[in-house]
Design an enzyme around this catalytic site. Structure first.
Site, PDB file in Angstrom:
ATOM      1  N   ASN A 108       0.816  -1.219   0.000  1.00  0.00           N
ATOM      2  CA  ASN A 108       0.000   0.000   0.000  1.00  0.00           C
ATOM      3  C   ASN A 108       0.851   1.271   0.000  1.00  0.00           C
ATOM      4  O   ASN A 108       0.582   2.205  -0.753  1.00  0.00           O
ATOM      5  CB  ASN A 108      -0.957  -0.001   1.195  1.00  0.00           C
ATOM      6  CG  ASN A 108      -1.924  -1.160   1.135  1.00  0.00           C
ATOM      7  OD1 ASN A 108      -1.996  -1.857   0.114  1.00  0.00           O
ATOM      8  ND2 ASN A 108      -2.662  -1.395   2.206  1.00  0.00           N
ATOM      9  N   THR A 153     -16.115  38.431 -30.521  1.00  0.00           N
ATOM     10  CA  THR A 153     -16.904  38.062 -29.343  1.00  0.00           C
ATOM     11  C   THR A 153     -18.173  37.446 -29.921  1.00  0.00           C
ATOM     12  O   THR A 153     -18.640  37.879 -30.991  1.00  0.00           O
ATOM     13  CB  THR A 153     -17.258  39.273 -28.440  1.00  0.00           C
ATOM     14  OG1 THR A 153     -18.098  40.163 -29.164  1.00  0.00           O
ATOM     15  CG2 THR A 153     -16.010  40.010 -27.957  1.00  0.00           C
ATOM     16  N   HIS A 154     -18.689  36.444 -29.271  1.00  0.00           N
ATOM     17  CA  HIS A 154     -19.856  35.703 -29.782  1.00  0.00           C
ATOM     18  C   HIS A 154     -19.603  35.186 -31.197  1.00  0.00           C
ATOM     19  O   HIS A 154     -20.513  35.073 -32.004  1.00  0.00           O
ATOM     20  CB  HIS A 154     -21.115  36.571 -29.781  1.00  0.00           C
ATOM     21  CG  HIS A 154     -21.317  37.316 -28.502  1.00  0.00           C
ATOM     22  ND1 HIS A 154     -21.936  36.764 -27.409  1.00  0.00           N
ATOM     23  CD2 HIS A 154     -20.915  38.564 -28.135  1.00  0.00           C
ATOM     24  CE1 HIS A 154     -21.941  37.646 -26.413  1.00  0.00           C
ATOM     25  NE2 HIS A 154     -21.315  38.745 -26.822  1.00  0.00           N
ATOM     26  N   SER A 275      -8.856  12.809 -48.266  1.00  0.00           N
ATOM     27  CA  SER A 275     -10.075  12.014 -48.207  1.00  0.00           C
ATOM     28  C   SER A 275      -9.956  10.851 -49.176  1.00  0.00           C
ATOM     29  O   SER A 275      -9.325  10.968 -50.226  1.00  0.00           O
ATOM     30  CB  SER A 275     -11.259  12.904 -48.585  1.00  0.00           C
ATOM     31  OG  SER A 275     -12.308  12.118 -49.102  1.00  0.00           O
ATOM     32  N   LYS A 281      -9.790  17.247 -51.078  1.00  0.00           N
ATOM     33  CA  LYS A 281      -9.770  17.527 -49.647  1.00  0.00           C
ATOM     34  C   LYS A 281      -8.383  17.533 -49.015  1.00  0.00           C
ATOM     35  O   LYS A 281      -7.507  16.771 -49.372  1.00  0.00           O
ATOM     36  CB  LYS A 281     -10.618  16.482 -48.904  1.00  0.00           C
ATOM     37  CG  LYS A 281     -12.081  16.563 -49.211  1.00  0.00           C
ATOM     38  CD  LYS A 281     -12.742  17.699 -48.472  1.00  0.00           C
ATOM     39  CE  LYS A 281     -12.895  17.313 -47.028  1.00  0.00           C
ATOM     40  NZ  LYS A 281     -13.745  18.209 -46.287  1.00  0.00           N
ATOM     41  N   ASN A 283      -7.694  17.783 -44.996  1.00  0.00           N
ATOM     42  CA  ASN A 283      -8.435  17.899 -43.735  1.00  0.00           C
ATOM     43  C   ASN A 283      -7.541  18.199 -42.536  1.00  0.00           C
ATOM     44  O   ASN A 283      -6.424  17.689 -42.461  1.00  0.00           O
ATOM     45  CB  ASN A 283      -9.205  16.598 -43.470  1.00  0.00           C
ATOM     46  CG  ASN A 283     -10.294  16.360 -44.496  1.00  0.00           C
ATOM     47  OD1 ASN A 283     -10.899  17.302 -44.996  1.00  0.00           O
ATOM     48  ND2 ASN A 283     -10.520  15.098 -44.823  1.00  0.00           N
ATOM     49  N   GLU A 288      -8.194  18.412 -35.313  1.00  0.00           N
ATOM     50  CA  GLU A 288      -9.440  17.828 -34.789  1.00  0.00           C
ATOM     51  C   GLU A 288      -9.149  16.816 -33.685  1.00  0.00           C
ATOM     52  O   GLU A 288      -9.842  16.756 -32.675  1.00  0.00           O
ATOM     53  CB  GLU A 288     -10.219  17.159 -35.930  1.00  0.00           C
ATOM     54  CG  GLU A 288     -10.834  18.170 -36.872  1.00  0.00           C
ATOM     55  CD  GLU A 288     -11.383  17.507 -38.134  1.00  0.00           C
ATOM     56  OE1 GLU A 288     -12.537  17.772 -38.469  1.00  0.00           O
ATOM     57  OE2 GLU A 288     -10.662  16.732 -38.774  1.00  0.00           O
ATOM     58  N   TYR A 315      -6.489   2.086   2.729  1.00  0.00           N
ATOM     59  CA  TYR A 315      -6.387   1.561   1.362  1.00  0.00           C
ATOM     60  C   TYR A 315      -7.600   0.711   1.006  1.00  0.00           C
ATOM     61  O   TYR A 315      -8.107  -0.070   1.815  1.00  0.00           O
ATOM     62  CB  TYR A 315      -5.117   0.713   1.213  1.00  0.00           C
ATOM     63  CG  TYR A 315      -4.994   0.103  -0.177  1.00  0.00           C
ATOM     64  CD1 TYR A 315      -4.461   0.825  -1.227  1.00  0.00           C
ATOM     65  CD2 TYR A 315      -5.468  -1.186  -0.439  1.00  0.00           C
ATOM     66  CE1 TYR A 315      -4.374   0.289  -2.504  1.00  0.00           C
ATOM     67  CE2 TYR A 315      -5.389  -1.735  -1.713  1.00  0.00           C
ATOM     68  CZ  TYR A 315      -4.844  -0.988  -2.742  1.00  0.00           C
ATOM     69  OH  TYR A 315      -4.764  -1.511  -4.000  1.00  0.00           O
ATOM     70  N   GLN A 320      -6.611   0.724  -7.143  1.00  0.00           N
ATOM     71  CA  GLN A 320      -5.820   0.161  -8.242  1.00  0.00           C
ATOM     72  C   GLN A 320      -6.264   0.760  -9.587  1.00  0.00           C
ATOM     73  O   GLN A 320      -5.501   0.757 -10.544  1.00  0.00           O
ATOM     74  CB  GLN A 320      -5.989  -1.364  -8.260  1.00  0.00           C
ATOM     75  CG  GLN A 320      -5.236  -2.066  -9.361  1.00  0.00           C
ATOM     76  CD  GLN A 320      -5.110  -3.556  -9.091  1.00  0.00           C
ATOM     77  OE1 GLN A 320      -4.370  -3.979  -8.217  1.00  0.00           O
ATOM     78  NE2 GLN A 320      -5.861  -4.358  -9.815  1.00  0.00           N
TER      79      GLN A 320
HETATM   80  N1  ARG Z   1      -1.885  -3.489  -7.321  1.00  0.00           N
HETATM   81  C1  ARG Z   1      -2.243  -2.786  -6.139  1.00  0.00           C
HETATM   82  C2  ARG Z   1      -2.674  -1.351  -6.476  1.00  0.00           C
HETATM   83  O1  ARG Z   1      -2.345  -0.923  -7.510  1.00  0.00           O
HETATM   84  C3  ARG Z   1      -1.102  -2.735  -5.180  1.00  0.00           C
HETATM   85  C4  ARG Z   1      -1.500  -2.605  -3.778  1.00  0.00           C
HETATM   86  C5  ARG Z   1      -2.125  -3.863  -3.330  1.00  0.00           C
HETATM   87  N2  ARG Z   1      -2.468  -3.815  -1.962  1.00  0.00           N
HETATM   88  C6  ARG Z   1      -3.344  -4.655  -1.438  1.00  0.00           C
HETATM   89  N3  ARG Z   1      -3.604  -4.491  -0.209  1.00  0.00           N
HETATM   90  N4  ARG Z   1      -3.960  -5.554  -2.149  1.00  0.00           N
HETATM   91  O2  ARG Z   1      -3.314  -0.699  -5.721  1.00  0.00           O
END
Ligand code: ARG
Length: 457
Positions: A108, A153-154, A275, A281, A283, A288, A315, A320
């Site tokens: 974590n 403007t506008h 095109s 064309k 483009n 875009e 956590y 993830q």
């Molecule tokens: N792959 C996990 C993530 O990206 C790593 C941390 C995992 N921690 C856990 N307590 N399962 O968050």
């Protein structure tokens, strides 16, 4: 092998494993993950939690893993995530001593560290790219500071300005974008490692030392916060989305400027496409796409905001989901800034069309009102008189430039020959010399300021 298999008797279901694994995308952070592990290992050694021999063996194996991945000799496959991959490989290479690396650490705080290291690099790269873009726009502005054009403007012609003034407007936006990223970096560059899984660790670690090794400015001050917030990532995505919005706006201008109705720019062959059916064309696909890709990055920001909304401390696996939007935003932004800077360096402006458009739509009517106001008529009355003059022009097929002095005088005795000069776009431009204005002398000042800002970034 799973890092957590001890407590389990059955293997993870195949589809659940596929669903749970993050290696397919978090492998992008292998450098950061290894750098974090090397620093953590050195810290464990310094604090006497592992001995010097163990430290050296682990660091040497980690260096070898990095070199082999970089050199294409080691493929990142066969693990739950990048943290498991590196640790499995470490144990494979260094033996049981490798199993000591995860002392006083959790995935974590490890993953939070990896992301911060990753974003720090993204930010530095992005600031450099924004600097190049702001410089390219400023150089173009310098070359086009005498090219008149209408300010809108506008989306209707409003007052004359110059193309240089217009391009400087965007250069200012990109300088601010770079500053926003730099400011965000201060909050990204704080080390969460040492927070452990959530409630820190019982080992006598030295977090400040790890921070110094990794180039962090400081350490997070609360372990629950350290592992569980992603506000710095949201802030990064907000900076990225804002930059993409600026790119989208200027490219929207270029899309319609390239059309026959405007004809303000000639699209470079290198940055436009044809095109498959219409042979004539050419483009503005690049422009875009620059407009369209802003949608992706705004989406990345919204994804991250939504993932984090309502998450309890500390956590949660939801987090993830932070990586893919971050990687996508970074890749999209980098490519967008690179291609647009190249486009700006190459694009040619049609000065004749821009100059000719400057006086259209009675864009010098404000000059006429200002002329009367500077001769003592209250501005509100001058506005009223000028409105009647414009109506007269509309009804009689005239322009403010081809009216005679006698015609002007029918509307007010304050008019004299000077009005014919005052309503010329070039004169309107030259007199706007207040700070922020479009007069060439003032634009020189703005350009010098922008160049100094780019040097500072
Ligand atoms: N792959 C996990 C993530 O990206 C790593 C941390 C995992 N921690 C856990 N307590 N399962 O968050």
């Amino acid at each position: 092998m799973k890092l957590w298999s001890g407590r389990f008797t059955a293997e993870l279901n195949e589809i659940a494993e596929l669903f749970n694994d993050s290696l397919a995308f978090d492998r992008t952070m292998y450098r950061q993950d290894i750098a974090g592990s090397v620093a953590h290992c050195k810290m464990l050694g310094k604090c006497g939690i592992i001995d010097a021999k163990e430290r050296d063996a682990i660091c040497a194996a980690l260096d070898g893993i990095l070199a082999d991945i970089d050199g294409g000799k080691l493929e990142i496959v066969g693990a739950e995530d990048i943290h498991s991959f590196v640790e499995n490989e470490l144990v494979r290479r260094a033996g049981d001593v490798g199993k000591k690396l995860h002392t006083a650490r959790s995935r974590n705080d490890q993953v939070a560290t990896d992301i911060r290291l990753y974003l720090r690099d993204c930010i530095d790269k992005t600031v450099a790219l924004l600097k190049s873009l702001a410089r390219a726009l400023t150089d173009k502005a310098d070359a086009e500071k005498l090219t008149a054009m209408p300010a809108y403007t506008h989306m209707q012609k409003a007052q004359p300005t110059t193309l240089g003034h217009y391009l400087c407007a965007y250069a200012n936006m990109f300088v601010r974008d770079a500053d926003r990223f730099k400011d965000c970096r201060k909050r990204v560059n704080v080390l969460p490692l040492g927070s452990g899984a959530c409630a820190s660790t019982t080992f006598p670690i030295d977090r400040e030392y790890t921070a110094k090794l990794l180039g962090f400015d400081g350490v997070t001050q609360n372990s629950l916060d350290g592992v569980s917030d992603r506000d710095f990532a949201i802030e990064y995505l907000s900076c990225a989305a804002q930059t993409m919005l600026h790119l989208s706006r200027i490219n929207e201008e270029f899309v319609y400027w390239s059309g026959e109705e405007f004809g303000f720019i000639a699209l470079p062959d290198e940055y436009s496409t044809g095109s498959s059916i219409m042979p004539q064309k050419k483009n503005p696909d690049v422009n875009e796409l620059l407009r369209g890709k802003s949608g992706r990055v705004v989406g990345d920001l919204v994804t991250m905001l939504t993932v984090m909304k309502g998450l309890p401390l500390a956590y949660n696996k939801d987090m993830q989901e932070d990586k893919e939007p971050l990687f996508d935003a970074d890749a999209t932004l980098e490519l967008s800034l690179r291609v647009f800077t190249a486009f700006i360096n190459k694009v040619g402006f049609n000065r004749a069309a821009l100059n000719a458009a400057a006086a259209g739509g009675y864009s010098c009517a404000t000059e006429c009102a200002d002329y009367l106001a500077s001769r003592g008529l209250p501005f509100r009355s001058a506005h009223e008189v000028t409105g009647r003059i414009v109506l007269y022009c509309v009804e009689n097929g005239k322009t403010l430039q081809n009216m005679t002095v006698e015609e002007y005088k029918q509307f007010s005795p304050l008019f004299d020959g000077g009005i014919l000069t005052a309503v010329q776009p070039q004169s309107a431009i030259a007199r706007r010399n207040v700070i922020g204005g479009c007069a060439p002398s003032e634009l020189d000042r703005q350009i010098a300021t922008l160049r100094a800002e780019c040097d500072r970034l």
